[in-house]
Design an enzyme around this catalytic site. Structure first.
Site, PDB file in Angstrom:
ATOM      1  CD  GLU A   1       2.275  17.867 -11.407  1.00 50.62           C
ATOM      2  OE1 GLU A   1       2.001  19.065 -11.902  1.00 50.62           O
ATOM      3  OE2 GLU A   1       2.899  18.161 -10.898  1.00 50.62           O
TER       4      GLU A   1
ATOM      5  CG  ASN B   1       3.219  15.204  -8.013  1.00 47.98           C
ATOM      6  OD1 ASN B   1       2.290  15.045  -7.672  1.00 47.98           O
ATOM      7  ND2 ASN B   1       3.190  16.894  -8.005  1.00 47.98           N
TER       8      ASN B   1
ATOM      9  CE  LYS C   1       6.810  16.003 -11.732  1.00 46.73           C
ATOM     10  NZ  LYS C   1       6.301  17.545 -11.734  1.00 46.73           N
TER      11      LYS C   1
ATOM     12  CD  GLU D   1       6.835  19.336  -8.885  1.00 46.31           C
ATOM     13  OE1 GLU D   1       6.227  18.670  -8.786  1.00 46.31           O
ATOM     14  OE2 GLU D   1       6.797  20.039  -9.575  1.00 46.31           O
TER      15      GLU D   1
ATOM     16  CB  CYS E   1       4.347  17.237 -14.627  1.00 47.50           C
ATOM     17  SG  CYS E   1       3.636  19.108 -14.943  1.00 47.50           S
TER      18      CYS E   1
ATOM     19  CG  ASN F   1      -0.665  21.689 -12.251  1.00 44.11           C
ATOM     20  OD1 ASN F   1      -1.760  21.705 -12.748  1.00 44.11           O
ATOM     21  ND2 ASN F   1      -0.982  20.749 -11.037  1.00 44.11           N
TER      22      ASN F   1
END
Lengths: 294, 294
Positions: A23, A83, A100, A118, A144, A169
């Site tokens: 990611e 993302n 994402k 995020e 993720c 991550n």
């Protein structure tokens, strides 16, 4: 780019046809930092893919006949931020992208050294969980934190995914509000990817950044999980590392034929709450009261 | 009945307020045998609950102030057959029942010594996954194979379950069509209950028959799993055994506040396929094609 291409070349030398990168591969995991406005993180975002920086990776992969999955921060022409993951087939063509969906963390500045912002920097993905064809394989895309949510794997499996590619991550320091022992984070990671693989009879390819990034230690733990939920290959260190495995479609077959034969065993009529509710509410199922006299 | 009451009394002596017994506690796991008609299995079914045989268990539990969950084969007045669980509160009242939804195995005679004929002997449960209050705790009910399906735990968690009680019977010989190493069955069991607990931040109480029943060895492996996915208590042998744990609601809190804060993180708009499809179909998500120029 030099490091990614070196790993790609080593993969090709081992006969790999599909490579999964982590990611946000191209930058630091900047959501750990609060900036006064999301726009100020602009330097971490890619405006197009491929672009001048990433073109050498696309070119080399096409030369080698290797498909790959690459995570990066996406800025759209209308200034939306996601993302994102792009899926590039062996001919160098982007055959699909994923934005994402399960953004973890928070949107507000919690005034800590390492945050998880995020929800501040990214919008929730707007294209669902896609299954694309890479190197002839049906590959589901996720990223993720998606790996901790059972819905992710199920939606991909119901579209015929044979493998799920997940870049991630994960910091050792864990989620805000918790101060877990470091080994917990690895255990929870492995539990999530193994259960997702097993319960959907598909392979999971999980690729992490590892080591210390900008002062924050990451758990690493890249691995390949079989449709039986077994980790068959796993990163051993915290540097650049190639984790390889031999894809065998036969591993999934007995699970798909019996235990996880979806069309024979699933009962969607009893799953409605999964889409009708977001958060926790009161019990709705009228349990049968008393014995059989009622 | 004598063995169940002995375990119940030992549990009460340890201060337990809630006891979970296995699936089909009162009989052998008769779906391993094919009979020419399901009606011929009549002797294995209970026509009412409690009944003359089970009343002593209900009475003793009420005297001790212990709630319990008991699995049995249910024959309704209109001749319907279910793999059922009743939930009995500390005052001896049945506060709810659950009829098994994920019936594993097959309906046809496969002419093997040990079969898995639940689809032959039972109807699919018709009351959903209930959450009941036992000893003041919100307990979700599920049975055996339900524990391998992520939807089970999610539907219960969305109704506020703090614990899930799961009785089960799992033979070492595994599912038809597979001949797994015996340790696989235990690993898959633990993976399923641990992932269900972790991903929904709830406790799982899993209670198995163990040892050899009518010539078939069962995996056993009764255990208590925390909302962090940790097995904190587990059966060690294959005889009658009490597995105890101290319920602490605080264990779930940090998980529910952050990582698995459903209302903040879940995205049901992207989960529709889970209820729209039963089996696997074609990809429906239109992955974004190409770069940002489109």
């Amino acid at each position: 780019m030099r490091r990614l291409i070196a790993l790609l070349e080593r993969a090709a030398a081992h006969g790999c046809r599909l490579v999964v990168f982590p990611e946000l591969t191209l930058t630091t995991f900047f959501p750990r930092y609060f900036l006064p406005s999301p726009e100020m993180a602009e330097k971490y975002f890619e405006r197009e893919m491929p672009n001048a920086d990433t073109q050498p990776l696309f070119d080399r992969a096409r030369e080698l006949g290797v498909a790959f999955v690459l995570g990066y921060a996406e800025l759209t022409p209308d200034q939306r931020r996601f993302n994102t993951v792009c899926a590039v087939d062996v001919d160098g063509t982007i055959v699909g992208s994923y934005r994402k969906i399960h953004l973890p963390g928070h949107a507000e500045d919690r005034k800590m050294e390492h945050q998880h912002l995020e929800k501040y920097y990214f919008e929730v993905g707007d294209v669902g969980f896609p299954v694309v064809t890479l190197a002839g394989l049906k590959v589901g895309l996720a990223t993720c934190n998606d790996r901790r949510w059972a819905e992710t794997y199920r939606v991909l499996a119901l579209q015929g995914a044979d493998l799920v590619a997940i870049g991630y991550n994960t910091p050792v320091s864990g989620v805000p509000g918790m101060n877990p022992e470091p080994h917990r984070m690895m255990e929870e990671h492995l539990l999530s990817v193994r259960a997702g693989a097993y319960q959907n009879a598909l392979w999971v390819l999980a690729a992490a950044k590892s080591g210390v990034e900008d002062g924050q230690r990451l758990i690493g733990g890249s691995c390949i999980v079989t449709p039986g939920g077994d980790v068959v290959s796993r990163a051993t260190g915290d540097g650049d590392e190639l984790v390889i495995g031999a894809y065998d479609p036969g591993v999934a077959e007995p699970f798909r034929a019996e235990m996880f034969n979806f069309s024979r065993h699933r009962r969607p009529e009893h799953y409605q709450l999964i889409v009708e509710r977001t958060g926790v509410g009161e019990p709705v199922v009228a349990a049968i009261a008393g014995g059989h006299d009622d």
